[in-house]
Design a protein around this motif. Structure first.
Motif, short mmCIF file in Angstrom:
data_model
loop_
_atom_site.label_atom_id
_atom_site.label_comp_id
_atom_site.label_asym_id
_atom_site.label_seq_id
_atom_site.Cartn_x
_atom_site.Cartn_y
_atom_site.Cartn_z
N TYR A 72 75.92 59.04 41.63
CA TYR A 72 74.51 59.45 41.61
C TYR A 72 73.89 59.00 42.92
N THR A 73 73.16 59.89 43.55
CA THR A 73 72.50 59.58 44.81
C THR A 73 70.98 59.62 44.60
N PHE A 74 70.32 58.58 45.06
CA PHE A 74 68.87 58.48 44.90
C PHE A 74 68.22 58.27 46.25
N GLU A 75 67.03 58.83 46.40
CA GLU A 75 66.25 58.66 47.63
C GLU A 75 64.90 58.07 47.27
N PHE A 76 64.49 57.05 48.03
CA PHE A 76 63.25 56.35 47.73
C PHE A 76 62.36 56.29 48.96
N PRO A 77 61.06 56.14 48.77
CA PRO A 77 60.15 56.02 49.92
C PRO A 77 60.48 54.80 50.77
N LEU A 78 60.14 54.88 52.03
CA LEU A 78 60.42 53.77 52.95
C LEU A 78 59.72 52.48 52.51
N ASP A 79 58.57 52.62 51.85
CA ASP A 79 57.86 51.42 51.40
C ASP A 79 58.67 50.59 50.42
N ASP A 80 59.57 51.27 49.67
CA ASP A 80 60.35 50.57 48.65
C ASP A 80 61.70 50.07 49.17
N ILE A 81 62.11 50.54 50.31
CA ILE A 81 63.47 50.26 50.79
C ILE A 81 63.71 48.77 50.99
N ILE A 82 62.75 48.08 51.61
CA ILE A 82 62.94 46.66 51.90
C ILE A 82 63.14 45.87 50.61
N THR A 83 62.31 46.18 49.62
CA THR A 83 62.42 45.47 48.33
C THR A 83 63.76 45.75 47.67
N ILE A 84 64.18 47.01 47.66
CA ILE A 84 65.45 47.35 47.02
C ILE A 84 66.62 46.68 47.74
N ASP A 85 66.58 46.66 49.08
CA ASP A 85 67.65 46.00 49.85
C ASP A 85 67.77 44.53 49.46
N GLU A 86 66.63 43.89 49.26
CA GLU A 86 66.66 42.47 48.91
C GLU A 86 67.20 42.23 47.51
N LYS A 87 67.12 43.26 46.64
CA LYS A 87 67.49 43.07 45.23
C LYS A 87 68.84 43.69 44.89
N LEU A 88 69.58 44.15 45.86
CA LEU A 88 70.88 44.77 45.57
C LEU A 88 71.82 43.81 44.85
N LYS A 89 71.78 42.53 45.23
CA LYS A 89 72.68 41.55 44.62
C LYS A 89 72.38 41.39 43.14
N GLN A 90 71.08 41.34 42.77
CA GLN A 90 70.73 41.21 41.36
C GLN A 90 71.15 42.44 40.57
N LEU A 91 71.03 43.63 41.17
CA LEU A 91 71.47 44.85 40.50
C LEU A 91 72.98 44.82 40.27
N GLN A 92 73.71 44.32 41.25
CA GLN A 92 75.16 44.22 41.10
C GLN A 92 75.53 43.22 40.00
N GLU A 93 74.72 42.15 39.85
CA GLU A 93 74.97 41.18 38.78
C GLU A 93 74.80 41.80 37.40
N LEU A 94 73.98 42.85 37.33
CA LEU A 94 73.77 43.52 36.06
C LEU A 94 74.87 44.54 35.74
N GLY A 95 75.81 44.74 36.65
CA GLY A 95 76.92 45.65 36.39
C GLY A 95 76.86 46.97 37.14
N PHE A 96 75.99 47.07 38.14
CA PHE A 96 75.91 48.28 38.94
C PHE A 96 76.76 48.14 40.20
N GLU A 97 77.44 49.22 40.57
CA GLU A 97 78.02 49.33 41.91
C GLU A 97 77.11 50.26 42.69
N ILE A 98 76.30 49.65 43.55
CA ILE A 98 75.29 50.41 44.26
C ILE A 98 75.33 50.00 45.72
N GLU A 99 75.25 50.97 46.58
CA GLU A 99 75.27 50.68 48.02
C GLU A 99 74.36 51.65 48.75
N LYS A 100 73.94 51.19 49.91
CA LYS A 100 73.04 52.01 50.72
C LYS A 100 73.87 52.98 51.55
N THR A 101 73.56 54.27 51.44
CA THR A 101 74.34 55.30 52.13
C THR A 101 73.54 56.03 53.18
#
Length: 619
Positions: free
Chosen positions: A484-513
């Motif tokens: 699944y590919t998702f696109e988000f506004p630039l305003d949200d990108i910094i926050t999401i980048d900081e929280k990638l580790k927590q999302l992975q702890e929840l069982g997601f394999e998610i990366e910035k493409t």
């Protein structure tokens, strides 16, 4: 520059009075503490004009020896500690030796006292000076009168609040003292009207009745827990009786009323989803501990304390309250809750604020299965504590006159306290009658009629399932052949980048493409199979909106959101098979009495109340 010099004792006392004697209620608190330290078991408080005209406290304690009388108003003169070692094991309420000196500096004071082994003496002190010392009356104990408070400090007098506010503060202090000392009889006479009167017989539940009223005392559930360092006793009021502020959380340590945010928050956490948003519990808790592991010498008011084993105490308190509530059948009685009177005097504000912590719940798979109908269960598989609110009406051969007499018979607090039976099942035996407006399921048993909100019931079932599964360690999850590919506004990108580790702890394999793109190649198994892409996108939006994202906060809010979204809506008609399945799943829940938002799932109307409405039983 002016040379350094030691301030006059009168000035010292006025400075100290700024911390110790903040308002009339501060004077009342300090003097009552002195009475309690003197082993008084009867304390009378007389207040005129909210304490600005007169504060008079009479006790039957040990009294003061006539040889000690001249030291009463000297700063740091005390009988409660002798050396610095005593500061590490303070067992008395007072110990600083500042109260009387501070009060005497800003008011006119008269003390009449007699020690067990001394002669009666009378002392008059005014504005920091001893005016008179003479023989007193032959009466055991101490009678102290404070008049014209702040008469010589006009700035402090100017900022005293309204008379009503000051009276409320005094009432609050005495209420909390009475709850902390059930073996002491308290009486408050405010402007010649009796406001508080407790018996002092050691029955805390009766004190709760005297302070808050009989209906609240009937909802009190006893708390008793201990470990190697702490012993917790008191009462928690059932969640159907609550307040809109935290001021009714009464805490004491070694019978010293305290203010501690973390302990208060532990109690709120224990109630968790049993209370609606912005509703708070009523509790009365005393914590016994070795004085060596608590520091009460933090502030002149002696209300703030510090613990050396705070984390262990918080955990013990939260578990004690939670487990006590878990053992109770918390279905509210409609007639009792709707008629709950408002208290005559609101307790004054104490700042207990902060985010609520979360706790785990055992989950169950929220699906309907073929099972034995719930209505076929035998009535002997559960027991309820003997309460007037939940007393079943037996179908027997009693005459109507006997039934009426039985219903009219008052249930005393002593009778309720004597019964210590615990509920073995979360819900009583219930028979399904039908459905109302496609929203409420009507049920019955020998005690009366029940109504269950089908949406709230399934919300609770699904909430506990999701919370339990989201709260476990990340599983293998479900791999995606096509990410699944998702696109988000630039305003949200910094926050999401900081929280990638927590999302992975929840069982997601998610990366910035890409600059604004993210790809998900695996998601946890608890994501909705019907529309996983929408749930994942909603989850990432949730992360982006939070300045301080935490996994626990996510688990809680996501569980509530998913349970609400996927539950049966109003005006949805169910057949009896589905109603039975819903009731069966609800009965397996850890806490089947409220939805995740704190709204009731089931309410109860007794047969007696129904019969009275139809005039089958006269009031």
């Amino acid at each position: 520059m002016t040379p350094i010099r030691v301030l006059d004792p009168k000035i010292q006392n006025k400075i100290a009075a700024g911390e110790v004697v903040e308002r009339p209620s501060s004077v009342v608190k300090e003097l009552i503490e002195n009475s309690l330290d003197a082993n008084a078991d009867e304390i009378e408080v007389f207040i005129e004009e909210s304490g600005m005209k007169l504060i008079r406290i009479i006790d039957n304690g040990d009294g003061i020896h006539q040889t000690d009388a001249p030291l009463l108003f000297q700063r740091h003169a005390t009988s409660k500690i002798n050396d610095d070692y005593d500061l590490f094991q303070i067992r008395s309420l007072g110990f600083r030796g500042e109260a009387l000196a501070s009060i005497g500096a800003v008011a006119k004071v008269k003390v009449e006292t007699k020690h067990l082994e001394g002669e009666p003496v009378t002392i008059q002190f005014e504005g920091g000076s001893l005016k008179e010392q003479a023989p007193g009356k032959e009466r055991q104990g101490t009678d102290i009168s404070i008049s014209e408070l702040f008469y010589n400090t006009p700035a402090r007098l100017k900022y005293v609040r309204s008379m009503r506010t000051e009276s409320g503060k005094i009432i609050d202090i005495i209420q909390r003292m009475a709850l902390a000392y059930p073996k002491v009889g308290f009486k408050l006479i405010l402007d010649h009207n009796e406001k508080i009167s407790t018996k002092g017989n050691g029955n805390l539940k009766e004190v709760i009745s005297d302070i808050y009223g009989l209906n609240i005392a009937r909802h009190a559930v006893k708390i008793d827990a201990a470990d190697a360092d702490f012993k917790i006793t008191g009462y928690a009021i059932r969640p159907e009786v609550n307040r809109s502020n935290r001021n009714y959380i009464n805490l004491s340590v070694n019978q010293r009323h305290i203010r501690n945010f973390k302990l208060s928050q532990s109690i709120i956490n224990a109630y968790h989803t049993l209370l609606a948003k912005d509703k708070y519990p009523i509790v009365i808790i005393d914590i016994e501990m070795d004085p060596k592991i608590v520091d009460v010498n933090v502030h002149p008011s002696k209300i703030e304390v510090r613990f050396s084993k705070e984390r262990e105490l918080n955990a013990l308190l939260e578990n004690a309250v939670r487990e006590t509530l878990q053992d109770e059948m918390l279905i509210p009685d409609v007639s009792k809750v709707s008629k709950e009177p408002k208290p005559k005097v609101e307790q004054s504000s104490i700042d207990f604020t902060g985010p609520a912590m979360r706790r785990e719940h055992p989950g169950r798979q929220p699906e309907y299965v073929e099972e034995r109908p719930v209505s076929r269960r035998q009535t002997d598989v559960y027991e309820t504590e003997k309460r007037e609110s939940y007393k079943p009406v037996r179908k027997d051969t009693e005459s109507q006159e006997k039934q009426e007499a039985r219903h009219r018979e008052p249930v005393t607090l002593a009778e309720e306290t004597a019964v210590e039976k615990r509920v073995k099942e979360k819900l009583p035996y219930l028979e399904i009658v039908g459905q109302l407006h496609g929203t409420y399921i009507i049920l019955q048993n020998d005690s009366g009629m029940y109504m269950m909100d089908q949406h709230a019931a399934q919300e609770r079932i699904k909430y506990e399932f999701y919370y339990d599964h989201i709260n476990v360690d990340a599983d293998d999850g479900i791999p995606l052949l096509i990410p699944y590919t998702f696109e988000f506004p630039l305003d949200d990108i910094i926050t999401i980048d900081e929280k990638l580790k927590q999302l992975q702890e929840l069982g997601f394999e998610i990366e910035k493409t890409g600059i604004k793109q993210y790809s998900v190649t695996r998601h946890p198994s608890w994501i909705d199979e019907k529309n996983p892409e929408a749930d994942i996108e909603q989850l990432i939006h949730f992360v982006a909106e939070k300045d301080h994202f935490s996994v626990n906060e996510y688990r809680e809010e996501m569980s509530i959101m998913m349970s609400c979204k996927q539950s049966i809506k109003a005006n949805h008609y169910l057949d009896k098979k589905h109603m039975e399945a819903l009731l069966g799943e609800l009965g397996k829940c850890h806490s089947p009495y409220t939805c995740p938002h704190g709204r009731p799932v089931i309410i109860h109307m007794t047969t007696y109340e129904i019969e009275r409405m139809f005039n089958r039983i006269m009031k």
